[in-house]
Design an enzyme around this catalytic site. Structure first.
Site, PDB file in Angstrom:
ATOM      1  N   THR A 279       0.838  -1.186   0.000  1.00 42.95           N
ATOM      2  CA  THR A 279       0.000   0.000   0.000  1.00 42.95           C
ATOM      3  C   THR A 279       0.879   1.243   0.000  1.00 42.95           C
ATOM      4  O   THR A 279       2.086   1.187   0.257  1.00 42.95           O
ATOM      5  CB  THR A 279      -0.908   0.041   1.233  1.00 42.95           C
ATOM      6  OG1 THR A 279      -0.074   0.128   2.403  1.00 42.95           O
ATOM      7  CG2 THR A 279      -1.793  -1.190   1.315  1.00 42.95           C
ATOM      8  N   THR A 280       0.232   2.391  -0.260  1.00 41.39           N
ATOM      9  CA  THR A 280       0.964   3.651  -0.208  1.00 41.39           C
ATOM     10  C   THR A 280       1.602   3.853   1.162  1.00 41.39           C
ATOM     11  O   THR A 280       2.746   4.291   1.269  1.00 41.39           O
ATOM     12  CB  THR A 280       0.020   4.827  -0.519  1.00 41.39           C
ATOM     13  OG1 THR A 280      -0.525   4.651  -1.832  1.00 41.39           O
ATOM     14  CG2 THR A 280       0.762   6.151  -0.469  1.00 41.39           C
ATOM     15  N   TRP A 301      -5.240   1.781  10.283  1.00 42.02           N
ATOM     16  CA  TRP A 301      -6.187   0.880  10.973  1.00 42.02           C
ATOM     17  C   TRP A 301      -7.128   0.289   9.930  1.00 42.02           C
ATOM     18  O   TRP A 301      -8.070   0.934   9.497  1.00 42.02           O
ATOM     19  CB  TRP A 301      -6.970   1.641  12.039  1.00 42.02           C
ATOM     20  CG  TRP A 301      -7.875   0.767  12.869  1.00 42.02           C
ATOM     21  CD1 TRP A 301      -9.240   0.638  12.739  1.00 42.02           C
ATOM     22  CD2 TRP A 301      -7.491  -0.097  13.941  1.00 42.02           C
ATOM     23  NE1 TRP A 301      -9.718  -0.251  13.668  1.00 42.02           N
ATOM     24  CE2 TRP A 301      -8.665  -0.717  14.436  1.00 42.02           C
ATOM     25  CE3 TRP A 301      -6.274  -0.409  14.552  1.00 42.02           C
ATOM     26  CZ2 TRP A 301      -8.651  -1.631  15.478  1.00 42.02           C
ATOM     27  CZ3 TRP A 301      -6.264  -1.314  15.601  1.00 42.02           C
ATOM     28  CH2 TRP A 301      -7.436  -1.908  16.060  1.00 42.02           C
ATOM     29  N   TYR A 314     -13.934   3.935   6.752  1.00 40.07           N
ATOM     30  CA  TYR A 314     -12.789   3.490   5.954  1.00 40.07           C
ATOM     31  C   TYR A 314     -11.803   4.640   5.780  1.00 40.07           C
ATOM     32  O   TYR A 314     -10.597   4.491   6.017  1.00 40.07           O
ATOM     33  CB  TYR A 314     -13.277   2.972   4.603  1.00 40.07           C
ATOM     34  CG  TYR A 314     -12.171   2.387   3.757  1.00 40.07           C
ATOM     35  CD1 TYR A 314     -11.653   1.128   4.039  1.00 40.07           C
ATOM     36  CD2 TYR A 314     -11.661   3.087   2.679  1.00 40.07           C
ATOM     37  CE1 TYR A 314     -10.639   0.590   3.273  1.00 40.07           C
ATOM     38  CE2 TYR A 314     -10.641   2.551   1.895  1.00 40.07           C
ATOM     39  CZ  TYR A 314     -10.132   1.309   2.201  1.00 40.07           C
ATOM     40  OH  TYR A 314      -9.116   0.783   1.439  1.00 40.07           O
ATOM     41  N   HIS A 315     -12.291   5.793   5.341  1.00 36.70           N
ATOM     42  CA  HIS A 315     -11.511   7.032   5.289  1.00 36.70           C
ATOM     43  C   HIS A 315     -12.129   8.033   6.258  1.00 36.70           C
ATOM     44  O   HIS A 315     -13.348   8.075   6.405  1.00 36.70           O
ATOM     45  CB  HIS A 315     -11.517   7.655   3.886  1.00 36.70           C
ATOM     46  CG  HIS A 315     -10.734   6.894   2.870  1.00 36.70           C
ATOM     47  ND1 HIS A 315     -11.051   6.906   1.537  1.00 36.70           N
ATOM     48  CD2 HIS A 315      -9.633   6.108   2.988  1.00 36.70           C
ATOM     49  CE1 HIS A 315     -10.186   6.155   0.869  1.00 36.70           C
ATOM     50  NE2 HIS A 315      -9.314   5.666   1.727  1.00 36.70           N
ATOM     51  N   HIS A 331      -4.101  -5.251  -2.405  1.00 36.11           N
ATOM     52  CA  HIS A 331      -3.469  -4.978  -1.126  1.00 36.11           C
ATOM     53  C   HIS A 331      -3.904  -5.984  -0.055  1.00 36.11           C
ATOM     54  O   HIS A 331      -4.998  -6.539  -0.116  1.00 36.11           O
ATOM     55  CB  HIS A 331      -3.817  -3.567  -0.648  1.00 36.11           C
ATOM     56  CG  HIS A 331      -3.398  -2.495  -1.600  1.00 36.11           C
ATOM     57  ND1 HIS A 331      -2.117  -2.409  -2.109  1.00 36.11           N
ATOM     58  CD2 HIS A 331      -4.086  -1.454  -2.143  1.00 36.11           C
ATOM     59  CE1 HIS A 331      -2.040  -1.363  -2.921  1.00 36.11           C
ATOM     60  NE2 HIS A 331      -3.212  -0.780  -2.960  1.00 36.11           N
TER      61      HIS A 331
END
Length: 360
Positions: A279-280, A301, A314-315, A331
């Site tokens: 992931t980033t 998390w 989620y965000h 991912h």
């Protein structure tokens, strides 16, 4: 980290907290990160990678509260990890392709779509840096800020802003969430898909202006754009490049090298962390080991419930659902989280997953 870390990480299925077993499965998975029965310790045995002793034989406890302990930085381990990562990549060099290495019209094979190609445009060439944006840079502390909803009501903003260098992901908004996520930005990533998801593919002047305002707010920061990863993003990268040039936006653009992603994945695979595609956030941590003495992670998390079993977005800034990351996702975020949590317990990094000022 070695084979013992692999055993520690693989004890729990990466996708178990999203299965039909619901809260019980999530509670059990979270417990495995925080309960005393799953503690990992580094063994300083002179090997090239940190050895870990897995003490997970006892049954997992369902208390999600971590044992009260003060985190201490393990400088020896941090230096060892940096040295090992340098065998695979050098963040100073791999953070961006440089102007002298490409020219307009050059053909690039996408990293994940080798049969597809792109041509280096004049705008892209114009924005390539002449020297690494991190050349000779060293920072005492670095914050890497993920985008999990666990940041909401964390009060971490002031703490994040005290760090020497702050890295953020995917142009996430900060102004209206400053108390929880801070304002300082020294490097921010921008996957091409962000233009579609967060800025409606710039379908009209309103969305173009919103993107332009976000870019201007960076005020000289590094804008890190993975332009060569996969086909389908070229048009969006070109839109952003054109806006930057047309409006003389004050950002320092960077475009990761063609070898970076495979090098990062190679490092983690060598250490028995079997990720499909980093992931980033994991990319940023791996890069940060090169120029940061101490690394602090916030907003990492990957579960729909927090430590108190309360729902987590989620965000922190949108309504994207956890179904967005299914088994078809490239991912493996829960697996990455377990690796990072293990490094936190060993003092290689500090991982904050609750309110700032409390134990993690």
């Amino acid at each position: 980290m070695g084979e013992a870390l692999a055993e520690l990480i693989n004890n729990t299925s990466p996708l178990s907290c999203r299965s039909s077993r619901g809260r019980g499965a999530i509670r059990s998975a979270v417990s495995s990160f925080h309960g005393k029965s799953n503690r990992a310790e580094v063994g300083l045995n002179g090997s090239s990678s940190p050895a870990v002793t897995d003490r997970s034989n006892a049954s997992l406890k369902h208390s999600v509260r971590p044992a009260a302990s003060k985190w201490r930085h393990n400088q020896t381990l941090s230096l060892r990890i940096r040295k090992q990562i340098l065998k695979f990549l050098d963040a100073e060099k791999d953070i961006s392709v440089l102007k002298g290495s490409l020219k307009p019209g050059d053909v690039i094979h996408y990293i994940f779509d080798r049969d597809s190609t792109m041509n280096v445009s004049h705008n892209l060439y114009e924005l390539l840096p002449r020297t690494s944006p991190l050349k000779s840079q060293r920072f005492r502390t670095c914050a890497i800020v993920g985008n999990s909803g666990v940041l909401l009501n964390s009060g971490c903003g002031p703490e994040i802003d005290t760090h020497s260098f702050v890295i953020r992901c995917n142009l996430a908004p900060v102004q209206e969430y400053a108390q929880d996520v801070g304002l300082k930005t020294d490097l921010v990533t921008m996957n091409p898909s962000v233009i579609q998801r967060a800025f409606e593919d710039l379908v009209n002047a309103t969305w173009r202006e919103k993107l332009l305002q976000r870019l201007r707010s960076l005020n000289g920061s590094i804008l890190w754009i993975p332009a060569f990863m996969a086909r389908g993003g070229k048009e969006r990268v070109e839109w952003v490049n054109a806006l930057i040039l047309k409006h003389h936006v004050s950002v320092r653009t960077a475009y990761p090298s063609l070898r970076l992603l495979h090098a990062v994945r190679g490092y983690w695979l060598t250490n028995k962390v079997h990720i499909k595609r980093p992931t980033t956030g994991l990319l940023m941590y791996t890069l940060a080991t090169r120029f940061c003495s101490q690394i602090y992670l916030y907003g990492f998390w990957p579960f729909p419930l927090d430590q108190n079993q309360n729902p987590v977005k989620y965000h922190y800034y949108d309504s994207l659902k956890y179904g967005y990351t299914s088994q078809t996702s490239p991912h493996t975020m829960p697996l990455e989280f377990k690796a990072l949590k293990s490094l936190h317990e060993q003092g290689a990094l500090k991982l904050t997953v609750g309110q700032c000022g409390g134990a993690t």
